[in-house]
Structure formats: structure tokens, C-alpha cells
Design an enzyme around this catalytic site. Sequence first.
Site, PDB file in Angstrom:
ATOM      1  N   GLU A 125       0.821  -1.264   0.038  1.00  0.00           N
ATOM      2  CA  GLU A 125      -0.071  -0.062   0.164  1.00  0.00           C
ATOM      3  C   GLU A 125       0.828   1.218   0.006  1.00  0.00           C
ATOM      4  O   GLU A 125       1.395   1.650   0.964  1.00  0.00           O
ATOM      5  CB  GLU A 125      -0.958   0.164   1.331  1.00  0.00           C
ATOM      6  CG  GLU A 125      -2.101  -0.927   1.194  1.00  0.00           C
ATOM      7  CD  GLU A 125      -2.970  -0.965   0.152  1.00  0.00           C
ATOM      8  OE1 GLU A 125      -3.326   0.422  -0.116  1.00  0.00           O
ATOM      9  OE2 GLU A 125      -3.399  -1.971  -0.492  1.00  0.00           O
ATOM     10  N   GLU A 131      -5.591   4.209   8.331  1.00  0.00           N
ATOM     11  CA  GLU A 131      -5.048   3.479   6.981  1.00  0.00           C
ATOM     12  C   GLU A 131      -4.898   2.014   7.026  1.00  0.00           C
ATOM     13  O   GLU A 131      -5.391   1.217   6.122  1.00  0.00           O
ATOM     14  CB  GLU A 131      -3.737   4.234   6.581  1.00  0.00           C
ATOM     15  CG  GLU A 131      -3.244   3.519   5.298  1.00  0.00           C
ATOM     16  CD  GLU A 131      -4.023   4.066   3.967  1.00  0.00           C
ATOM     17  OE1 GLU A 131      -4.331   2.943   3.259  1.00  0.00           O
ATOM     18  OE2 GLU A 131      -4.692   5.125   4.201  1.00  0.00           O
ATOM     19  N   GLU A 172     -10.511  -2.884   2.169  1.00  0.00           N
ATOM     20  CA  GLU A 172     -10.346  -3.150   0.734  1.00  0.00           C
ATOM     21  C   GLU A 172      -9.872  -4.288   0.428  1.00  0.00           C
ATOM     22  O   GLU A 172     -10.432  -4.999  -0.579  1.00  0.00           O
ATOM     23  CB  GLU A 172      -9.136  -2.167   0.234  1.00  0.00           C
ATOM     24  CG  GLU A 172      -9.776  -0.618   0.059  1.00  0.00           C
ATOM     25  CD  GLU A 172      -8.673   0.244  -0.372  1.00  0.00           C
ATOM     26  OE1 GLU A 172      -7.382  -0.390  -0.753  1.00  0.00           O
ATOM     27  OE2 GLU A 172      -8.895   1.465  -0.436  1.00  0.00           O
TER      28      GLU A 172
END
Length: 123
Positions: A29, A70, A77
Site C-alpha cells: 500500500e 489506513e 479493501e
Amino acid sequence: MKNSKKGFKRIIWAFLFSLAGLKVCFKEEWAFRVVVLCFIIFGFLAYFLAHDFVEFTLLCLPLFLMVFAEIANTAIEKIIDLVSPGFHPLAREAKDIGSSLQFVSLVFAAIVWFVFLLKKFVL
């Protein structure tokens, strides 16, 4: 499947799984790497700008919140990609909601730091 590990061994395994999760976030990420960089830079600034431990802690709290958000967004996700690999409107909404979690944490951090720097250097 029942977890057979107990006591200290379980804590060690939980710690290792947590590190593995951080490694995945950092490796895969880009946004997580940016948030960690901000965390390091602003944490360093907080160390030098804060007058005491309480002020330092209050400056670091929004930084930790950014990292938490995050990580949660990345987890959301990943789960959505597993459950719904194709396009689905609800999957899109879930990802957008996860993104809004990160956005709110960034806005909070920006407000805290803006007010702190304003009071320290302007007012």
C-alpha cells in the site's frame, strides 16, 4: 479450528501476526507508506516542538489515528476484493466508506497541527 496456543505463546504468535499485517500494508500500500512517513516526520517535529509530555502526546494522537485508519481502510479493501472481485455498487460504497475513515483522520490531524502551530508561532 480451535487455537491450541495459550499464555505467552499466544501473545508471541499474535505479535508475529501483527507484524505480518504491518509488513503487508507497507509492502503493498503506497498510501500506508506515505502515512508512515508523515507519522515519522511529524512525530519528530512533535518531539522538538512540544513543551511537555502531555503536549507531545496530544500531537502524536492524530498521527496514530492516521495509521490506524489506513490499516483499517486497507483491511476493508482486502476483504472487499476477496468477497467481491467484480464490480458491485455495495463493494464500491464499502471502499468509499473506508476511504472516508482515512480522510476524516487526516482532516483531524491537519486541524490539530494547524491550531498548534498557529498558537505556537503566530498568536
